[in-house]
Scaffold this motif. Structure first.
Motif, PDB file in Angstrom:
ATOM      1  N   PHE A   1      11.230   1.381  -3.197  1.00 25.81           N
ATOM      2  CA  PHE A   1      10.683   2.596  -2.593  1.00 25.81           C
ATOM      3  C   PHE A   1      11.447   2.950  -1.325  1.00 25.81           C
ATOM      4  O   PHE A   1      11.709   2.086  -0.487  1.00 25.81           O
ATOM      5  N   GLU A   2      11.772   4.224  -1.200  1.00 29.91           N
ATOM      6  CA  GLU A   2      12.440   4.704   0.006  1.00 29.91           C
ATOM      7  C   GLU A   2      11.477   4.610   1.183  1.00 29.91           C
ATOM      8  O   GLU A   2      10.292   4.938   1.050  1.00 29.91           O
ATOM      9  N   GLY A   3      11.978   4.117   2.292  1.00 30.21           N
ATOM     10  CA  GLY A   3      11.159   4.005   3.490  1.00 30.21           C
ATOM     11  C   GLY A   3      10.060   2.969   3.384  1.00 30.21           C
ATOM     12  O   GLY A   3       9.117   3.000   4.171  1.00 30.21           O
ATOM     13  N   GLN A   4      10.134   2.108   2.401  1.00 28.92           N
ATOM     14  CA  GLN A   4       9.125   1.067   2.188  1.00 28.92           C
ATOM     15  C   GLN A   4       7.719   1.667   2.147  1.00 28.92           C
ATOM     16  O   GLN A   4       6.776   1.162   2.745  1.00 28.92           O
ATOM     17  N   LYS A   5       7.590   2.753   1.379  1.00 29.72           N
ATOM     18  CA  LYS A   5       6.307   3.442   1.274  1.00 29.72           C
ATOM     19  C   LYS A   5       6.098   3.875  -0.173  1.00 29.72           C
ATOM     20  O   LYS A   5       6.919   4.597  -0.735  1.00 29.72           O
ATOM     21  N   TRP A   6       4.990   3.432  -0.771  1.00 30.77           N
ATOM     22  CA  TRP A   6       4.661   3.778  -2.157  1.00 30.77           C
ATOM     23  C   TRP A   6       3.741   4.995  -2.130  1.00 30.77           C
ATOM     24  O   TRP A   6       2.560   4.885  -1.825  1.00 30.77           O
TER      25      TRP A   6
ATOM     26  N   ALA B   1       4.192  -9.525 -16.545  1.00 34.02           N
ATOM     27  CA  ALA B   1       3.755  -9.695 -15.162  1.00 34.02           C
ATOM     28  C   ALA B   1       4.175  -8.506 -14.312  1.00 34.02           C
ATOM     29  O   ALA B   1       5.218  -7.889 -14.549  1.00 34.02           O
ATOM     30  N   CYS B   2       3.354  -8.212 -13.319  1.00 32.33           N
ATOM     31  CA  CYS B   2       3.661  -7.211 -12.306  1.00 32.33           C
ATOM     32  C   CYS B   2       4.244  -7.928 -11.098  1.00 32.33           C
ATOM     33  O   CYS B   2       3.735  -8.972 -10.675  1.00 32.33           O
ATOM     34  N   LEU B   3       5.300  -7.382 -10.541  1.00 34.14           N
ATOM     35  CA  LEU B   3       5.966  -7.941  -9.363  1.00 34.14           C
ATOM     36  C   LEU B   3       5.779  -6.979  -8.200  1.00 34.14           C
ATOM     37  O   LEU B   3       6.007  -5.773  -8.350  1.00 34.14           O
ATOM     38  N   ILE B   4       5.367  -7.498  -7.054  1.00 30.66           N
ATOM     39  CA  ILE B   4       5.181  -6.665  -5.858  1.00 30.66           C
ATOM     40  C   ILE B   4       5.897  -7.334  -4.696  1.00 30.66           C
ATOM     41  O   ILE B   4       5.775  -8.541  -4.494  1.00 30.66           O
ATOM     42  N   ARG B   5       6.655  -6.532  -3.952  1.00 32.90           N
ATOM     43  CA  ARG B   5       7.345  -7.015  -2.746  1.00 32.90           C
ATOM     44  C   ARG B   5       6.830  -6.183  -1.563  1.00 32.90           C
ATOM     45  O   ARG B   5       6.895  -4.959  -1.594  1.00 32.90           O
ATOM     46  N   ASN B   6       6.304  -6.874  -0.551  1.00 34.02           N
ATOM     47  CA  ASN B   6       5.772  -6.192   0.631  1.00 34.02           C
ATOM     48  C   ASN B   6       6.231  -6.885   1.904  1.00 34.02           C
ATOM     49  O   ASN B   6       6.741  -7.996   1.867  1.00 34.02           O
ATOM     50  N   THR B   7       6.037  -6.190   3.023  1.00 32.20           N
ATOM     51  CA  THR B   7       6.364  -6.789   4.321  1.00 32.20           C
ATOM     52  C   THR B   7       5.089  -7.359   4.944  1.00 32.20           C
ATOM     53  O   THR B   7       3.973  -7.060   4.499  1.00 32.20           O
ATOM     54  N   LEU B   8       5.268  -8.140   5.983  1.00 34.50           N
ATOM     55  CA  LEU B   8       4.120  -8.691   6.708  1.00 34.50           C
ATOM     56  C   LEU B   8       3.322  -7.600   7.408  1.00 34.50           C
ATOM     57  O   LEU B   8       2.167  -7.808   7.779  1.00 34.50           O
ATOM     58  N   GLN B   9       3.914  -6.424   7.588  1.00 38.11           N
ATOM     59  CA  GLN B   9       3.233  -5.333   8.276  1.00 38.11           C
ATOM     60  C   GLN B   9       2.331  -4.521   7.345  1.00 38.11           C
ATOM     61  O   GLN B   9       1.712  -3.543   7.781  1.00 38.11           O
TER      62      GLN B   9
ATOM     63  N   GLU C   1      -8.568   8.688   1.866  1.00 42.16           N
ATOM     64  CA  GLU C   1      -7.799   9.932   1.981  1.00 42.16           C
ATOM     65  C   GLU C   1      -6.294   9.720   2.124  1.00 42.16           C
ATOM     66  O   GLU C   1      -5.524  10.665   2.052  1.00 42.16           O
ATOM     67  N   GLU C   2      -5.858   8.485   2.325  1.00 43.61           N
ATOM     68  CA  GLU C   2      -4.424   8.212   2.410  1.00 43.61           C
ATOM     69  C   GLU C   2      -3.767   8.490   1.060  1.00 43.61           C
ATOM     70  O   GLU C   2      -4.385   8.366   0.021  1.00 43.61           O
ATOM     71  N   THR C   3      -2.506   8.857   1.100  1.00 47.98           N
ATOM     72  CA  THR C   3      -1.796   9.119  -0.157  1.00 47.98           C
ATOM     73  C   THR C   3      -0.620   8.169  -0.368  1.00 47.98           C
ATOM     74  O   THR C   3       0.072   8.277  -1.369  1.00 47.98           O
ATOM     75  N   SER C   4      -0.405   7.267   0.577  1.00 50.88           N
ATOM     76  CA  SER C   4       0.711   6.348   0.411  1.00 50.88           C
ATOM     77  C   SER C   4       0.329   4.965   0.916  1.00 50.88           C
ATOM     78  O   SER C   4      -0.584   4.814   1.728  1.00 50.88           O
ATOM     79  N   LEU C   5       1.040   3.985   0.398  1.00 52.17           N
ATOM     80  CA  LEU C   5       0.881   2.605   0.850  1.00 52.17           C
ATOM     81  C   LEU C   5       2.130   2.223   1.627  1.00 52.17           C
ATOM     82  O   LEU C   5       3.200   2.056   1.035  1.00 52.17           O
ATOM     83  N   PRO C   6       2.010   2.072   2.953  1.00 52.51           N
ATOM     84  CA  PRO C   6       3.174   1.668   3.743  1.00 52.51           C
ATOM     85  C   PRO C   6       3.490   0.192   3.554  1.00 52.51           C
ATOM     86  O   PRO C   6       2.625  -0.599   3.187  1.00 52.51           O
ATOM     87  N   GLU C   7       4.736  -0.148   3.799  1.00 59.77           N
ATOM     88  CA  GLU C   7       5.225  -1.530   3.790  1.00 59.77           C
ATOM     89  C   GLU C   7       5.230  -2.173   2.405  1.00 59.77           C
ATOM     90  O   GLU C   7       5.246  -3.395   2.281  1.00 59.77           O
ATOM     91  N   ILE C   8       5.233  -1.339   1.352  1.00 61.66           N
ATOM     92  CA  ILE C   8       5.490  -1.831   0.002  1.00 61.66           C
ATOM     93  C   ILE C   8       6.969  -1.554  -0.253  1.00 61.66           C
ATOM     94  O   ILE C   8       7.395  -0.404  -0.300  1.00 61.66           O
ATOM     95  N   VAL C   9       7.741  -2.610  -0.390  1.00 56.19           N
ATOM     96  CA  VAL C   9       9.193  -2.494  -0.533  1.00 56.19           C
ATOM     97  C   VAL C   9       9.570  -2.105  -1.949  1.00 56.19           C
ATOM     98  O   VAL C   9      10.410  -1.232  -2.174  1.00 56.19           O
ATOM     99  N   ALA C  10       8.941  -2.765  -2.945  1.00 56.42           N
ATOM    100  CA  ALA C  10       9.305  -2.533  -4.342  1.00 56.42           C
ATOM    101  C   ALA C  10       8.209  -3.052  -5.251  1.00 56.42           C
ATOM    102  O   ALA C  10       7.411  -3.917  -4.869  1.00 56.42           O
ATOM    103  N   VAL C  11       8.191  -2.528  -6.482  1.00 56.93           N
ATOM    104  CA  VAL C  11       7.345  -3.061  -7.551  1.00 56.93           C
ATOM    105  C   VAL C  11       8.192  -3.192  -8.803  1.00 56.93           C
ATOM    106  O   VAL C  11       9.221  -2.511  -8.944  1.00 56.93           O
ATOM    107  N   GLY C  12       7.770  -4.037  -9.710  1.00 62.41           N
ATOM    108  CA  GLY C  12       8.509  -4.214 -10.938  1.00 62.41           C
ATOM    109  C   GLY C  12       7.687  -4.935 -11.975  1.00 62.41           C
ATOM    110  O   GLY C  12       6.492  -5.200 -11.775  1.00 62.41           O
ATOM    111  N   ILE C  13       8.344  -5.251 -13.081  1.00 57.70           N
ATOM    112  CA  ILE C  13       7.695  -6.025 -14.137  1.00 57.70           C
ATOM    113  C   ILE C  13       8.651  -7.095 -14.652  1.00 57.70           C
ATOM    114  O   ILE C  13       9.882  -6.976 -14.502  1.00 57.70           O
TER     115      ILE C  13
END
Length: 159
Positions: free
Chosen positions: A31-36, A58-66, A141-153
């Protein structure tokens, strides 16, 4: 010189044993800007060579500590090559321990990887192409998830 040879052999052995011969498909969507964003629903197209074999998906999720929450809600949809939905579910998965806040998964620095089983010992109905779509499901009401770097399978043969 002996130390260099030893390190080289150790690296080669590690690479050899790390290979997963049962893996059929693996891909990540960054995800650009680490935002889903909620409208960003990555699709992963893969092929199943043997419908008699059992597979794990399997689902793969990469996130930051923030990442500001301790969990994530997401929906997955598995379709065959004709677009027929084989399975669709809403999932809630913890990325951090809800009590201690300790990050779960495996991490290096401030990036953590998670693997959540979607289908275990699953038999696909036929040989051919399939598609799995992932979509985040924000609960307010939020439309994005910050600090999600990537997802995959990852699709692999069951043992």
């Amino acid at each position: 010189m002996k130390r260099l040879k030893f390190c080289l052999l150790a690296c080669m052995a590690l690479a050899f044993f790390a290979c997963d011969s049962g893996q059929v498909y693996e891909a990540m969507h960054k995800f650009e800007g680490q935002k889903w964003e909620d409208e960003d629903a990555p699709k992963f197209d893969f092929s199943i060579p043997d419908p008699g074999q059992e597979y794990n998906v399997a689902c793969l999720i990469r996130n930051t500590l923030q990442y500001p929450k301790h969990n994530i809600y997401l929906t997955y949809t598995l379709e065959d090559s004709t677009g027929q939905v084989l399975d669709s579910q809403l999932l809630k998965k913890d990325l951090f321990d809800p009590v201690t806040g300790r990050p779960l998964g495996t991490g290096l620095g401030d990036i953590f990887d998670h693997e959540f089983m979607l289908k275990e010992h699953f038999k696909f109905p036929q040989r051919g192409g399939y598609r799995l779509k992932l979509q985040q499901f924000v609960r307010n009401e939020e439309t994005s998830l910050p600090e999600i770097v990537a997802v995959g399978i990852r699709v692999s043969k069951s043992n």
